[in-house]
Scaffold this active site. Sequence first.
Site, PDB file in Angstrom:
ATOM      1  N   CYS A 271      -6.720   3.481   9.731  1.00  0.00           N
ATOM      2  CA  CYS A 271      -6.938   2.646  10.921  1.00  0.00           C
ATOM      3  C   CYS A 271      -7.709   3.363  12.027  1.00  0.00           C
ATOM      4  CB  CYS A 271      -5.601   2.161  11.459  1.00  0.00           C
ATOM      5  SG  CYS A 271      -4.796   0.992  10.371  1.00  0.00           S
TER       6      CYS A 271
HETATM    7  N1  LIG Z   1      -2.686   1.249   5.982  1.00  0.00           N
HETATM    8  C1  LIG Z   1      -2.361   0.852   7.192  1.00  0.00           C
HETATM    9  O1  LIG Z   1      -1.557   1.487   7.851  1.00  0.00           O
HETATM   10  C2  LIG Z   1      -2.969  -0.409   7.804  1.00  0.00           C
HETATM   11  C3  LIG Z   1      -2.380  -0.933   8.955  1.00  0.00           C
HETATM   12  C4  LIG Z   1      -2.889  -2.086   9.517  1.00  0.00           C
HETATM   13  C5  LIG Z   1      -4.009  -2.683   8.947  1.00  0.00           C
HETATM   14  N2  LIG Z   1      -4.588  -2.146   7.835  1.00  0.00           N
HETATM   15  C6  LIG Z   1      -5.742  -2.854   7.277  1.00  0.00           C
HETATM   16  O2  LIG Z   1      -5.323  -3.621   6.151  1.00  0.00           O
HETATM   17  C7  LIG Z   1      -6.354  -3.649   5.160  1.00  0.00           C
HETATM   18  C8  LIG Z   1      -5.814  -3.105   3.852  1.00  0.00           C
HETATM   19  O3  LIG Z   1      -5.457  -1.743   4.043  1.00  0.00           O
HETATM   20  P1  LIG Z   1      -4.478  -0.979   3.070  1.00  0.00           P
HETATM   21  O4  LIG Z   1      -4.121   0.283   3.784  1.00  0.00           O
HETATM   22  O5  LIG Z   1      -3.393  -1.868   2.580  1.00  0.00           O
HETATM   23  O6  LIG Z   1      -5.484  -0.672   1.868  1.00  0.00           O
HETATM   24  P2  LIG Z   1      -5.091  -0.154   0.392  1.00  0.00           P
HETATM   25  O7  LIG Z   1      -6.285   0.544  -0.121  1.00  0.00           O
HETATM   26  O8  LIG Z   1      -3.769   0.545   0.433  1.00  0.00           O
HETATM   27  O9  LIG Z   1      -4.863  -1.505  -0.426  1.00  0.00           O
HETATM   28  C9  LIG Z   1      -5.891  -2.396  -0.703  1.00  0.00           C
HETATM   29  C10 LIG Z   1      -5.632  -2.943  -2.099  1.00  0.00           C
HETATM   30  O10 LIG Z   1      -6.574  -3.985  -2.323  1.00  0.00           O
HETATM   31  C11 LIG Z   1      -6.965  -3.933  -3.675  1.00  0.00           C
HETATM   32  N3  LIG Z   1      -8.205  -4.712  -3.773  1.00  0.00           N
HETATM   33  C12 LIG Z   1      -9.433  -4.406  -3.333  1.00  0.00           C
HETATM   34  N4  LIG Z   1     -10.274  -5.444  -3.532  1.00  0.00           N
HETATM   35  C13 LIG Z   1      -9.537  -6.411  -4.132  1.00  0.00           C
HETATM   36  C14 LIG Z   1      -9.835  -7.711  -4.572  1.00  0.00           C
HETATM   37  N5  LIG Z   1     -11.033  -8.258  -4.425  1.00  0.00           N
HETATM   38  N6  LIG Z   1      -8.847  -8.402  -5.142  1.00  0.00           N
HETATM   39  C15 LIG Z   1      -7.614  -7.917  -5.295  1.00  0.00           C
HETATM   40  N7  LIG Z   1      -7.279  -6.680  -4.863  1.00  0.00           N
HETATM   41  C16 LIG Z   1      -8.225  -5.953  -4.283  1.00  0.00           C
HETATM   42  C17 LIG Z   1      -7.060  -2.464  -3.975  1.00  0.00           C
HETATM   43  O11 LIG Z   1      -6.989  -2.201  -5.353  1.00  0.00           O
HETATM   44  C18 LIG Z   1      -5.833  -1.929  -3.212  1.00  0.00           C
HETATM   45  O12 LIG Z   1      -4.678  -1.911  -4.027  1.00  0.00           O
HETATM   46  C19 LIG Z   1      -7.511  -2.849   5.745  1.00  0.00           C
HETATM   47  O13 LIG Z   1      -8.373  -3.713   6.391  1.00  0.00           O
HETATM   48  C20 LIG Z   1      -6.836  -1.953   6.761  1.00  0.00           C
HETATM   49  O14 LIG Z   1      -7.714  -1.568   7.792  1.00  0.00           O
HETATM   50  C21 LIG Z   1      -4.068  -1.036   7.236  1.00  0.00           C
END
Ligand SMILES: NC(=O)c1ccc[n+]([C@@H]2O[C@H](COP(=O)([O-])OP(=O)(O)OC[C@H]3O[C@@H](n4cnc5c(N)ncnc54)[C@H](O)[C@@H]3O)[C@@H](O)[C@H]2O)c1
Length: 432
Positions: A271
């Site tokens: 983030c």
């Molecule tokens: N990690 C955090 O603390 C956090 C907090 C708030 C917001 N976010 C936001 O949330 C979003 C996701 O982050 P995250 O940390 O969960 O990412 P992550 O990488 O942990 O998870 C994303 C998942 O999406 C899957 N994926 C990618 N493309 C796909 C598709 N087309 N269909 C199905 N699955 C797909 C990947 O394989 C992965 O498992 C980002 O935009 C991030 O900025 C993250």
Amino acid sequence: MPQLEKKIRDKSAKVGIVGLGYVGLPLAVAFSQAGFKVLGFDSQQKRVDSVNKGRSYIVDVGSERLSAAIANNLLEATTDQSRLKEVDAICICVPTPLTRTKEPDLSYVIYESEEISKHLQPGQLVVLESTTYPGTTSEVVLPILERTGLKGGQDFYLAYSPERVDPGSKNYNIGNTPKVVGGIDSRSTRLAELLYNQVAEVVVPVSSPEVAEMTKIFENVFRSVNIALVNELTKLCEKMGISVWEVIDAAASKPFGYMPFYPGPGIGGHCIPLDPYYLANKAREYDFHTRFIELAADINEQMPYYVASRIMEALNASGKSLNGARVLVLGVAYKKDVEDVRESPSVKLIQLLREKGASLSYNDPYVGRIQIAEDILTSVELADELLSLADCVVIATDHSCYDWERIASQSKLIFDTRGATKGLRHSNIIRM
Ligand SMILES: NC(=O)c1ccc[n+]([C@@H]2O[C@H](COP(=O)([O-])OP(=O)(O)OC[C@H]3O[C@@H](n4cnc5c(N)ncnc54)[C@H](O)[C@@H]3O)[C@@H](O)[C@H]2O)c1
């Protein structure tokens, strides 16, 4: 009353979660615990198999909660996006990274919107949760979904609701963290509000997706700027011989108008290092330069270099050069008590110390292996002998499980970037 409203109220709605990572998997489990049938989608077969076997790979989701959801037939995972047509609501939780030149990379969001449009059903609610710049929901996702001929706000509903998960937090979870929602129209907002009310105690509706998108980025910019401020103050305090840690604790005694932020070796995670660039980039479309964002990023990105030079000085003061010194880094995750190494400043720090000729090893109870440039390093066991042999032990991540007293009494020299040893009086400790 739209059909979906009735289905959410009587819990017969089926919820689709796309992207089962740090954000998506806890959300999927939360909906299933609230009594909804959940279909989780992930492009990685390995993750899908793991979910279906009840094995969690995310620190905030216990395997027992996951396997209970699977056993109760409330959660199932798949890679098959054609099954999007089975669900009533779709929450998109796919990554929003930056390109190498730090431009927003919306390819995952675009790809997924296209997948959804292939299977979009009248009456479905789509909610984007991925962090992104204001305008993405209306300018990027909506036109792709409307290519189907279905109209947003009329034939299907669309909203933005940012995830605010704080990985590893013992105090906050989906249930007790208010959820902001902004739909493309009032019906979309109302449906998204109702949906999230099933898993979050408080939902905060706002007037548009843009407000919700900006809210999320503002929260992250706020953290980035305040961390940069305290990092800068740390450098000045060092020159003036003042303990920044004592200053922060004293300032935190003020009951209003102040909240503590802490210095460190840099910022990490998915983030704070990335999201502000989404806004900085979008702002240029309006001939606007977000100077606070750039300045904060600059200060925070310099911290690993600053820490490396302080370690060099500390070794020098004890008659050692960094070149050839045995340096043991404690903690490579980007923050305490998590296993996430994305953008971790420890990785940059290790790389810099190795480039200067240090012989590097690391320990992290959560991270068994880590890639540094072309090499894979493996976490070493934190034996007394290893601590006493190291010329410098660097506290890069202050995991709660570390016994600082033991570490301090076994080590020759400690460089503490996190204030983890604040309570200790050992003369071999140098705090940032
Ligand atoms: N990690 C955090 O603390 C956090 C907090 C708030 C917001 N976010 C936001 O949330 C979003 C996701 O982050 P995250 O940390 O969960 O990412 P992550 O990488 O942990 O998870 C994303 C998942 O999406 C899957 N994926 C990618 N493309 C796909 C598709 N087309 N269909 C199905 N699955 C797909 C990947 O394989 C992965 O498992 C980002 O935009 C991030 O900025 C993250």
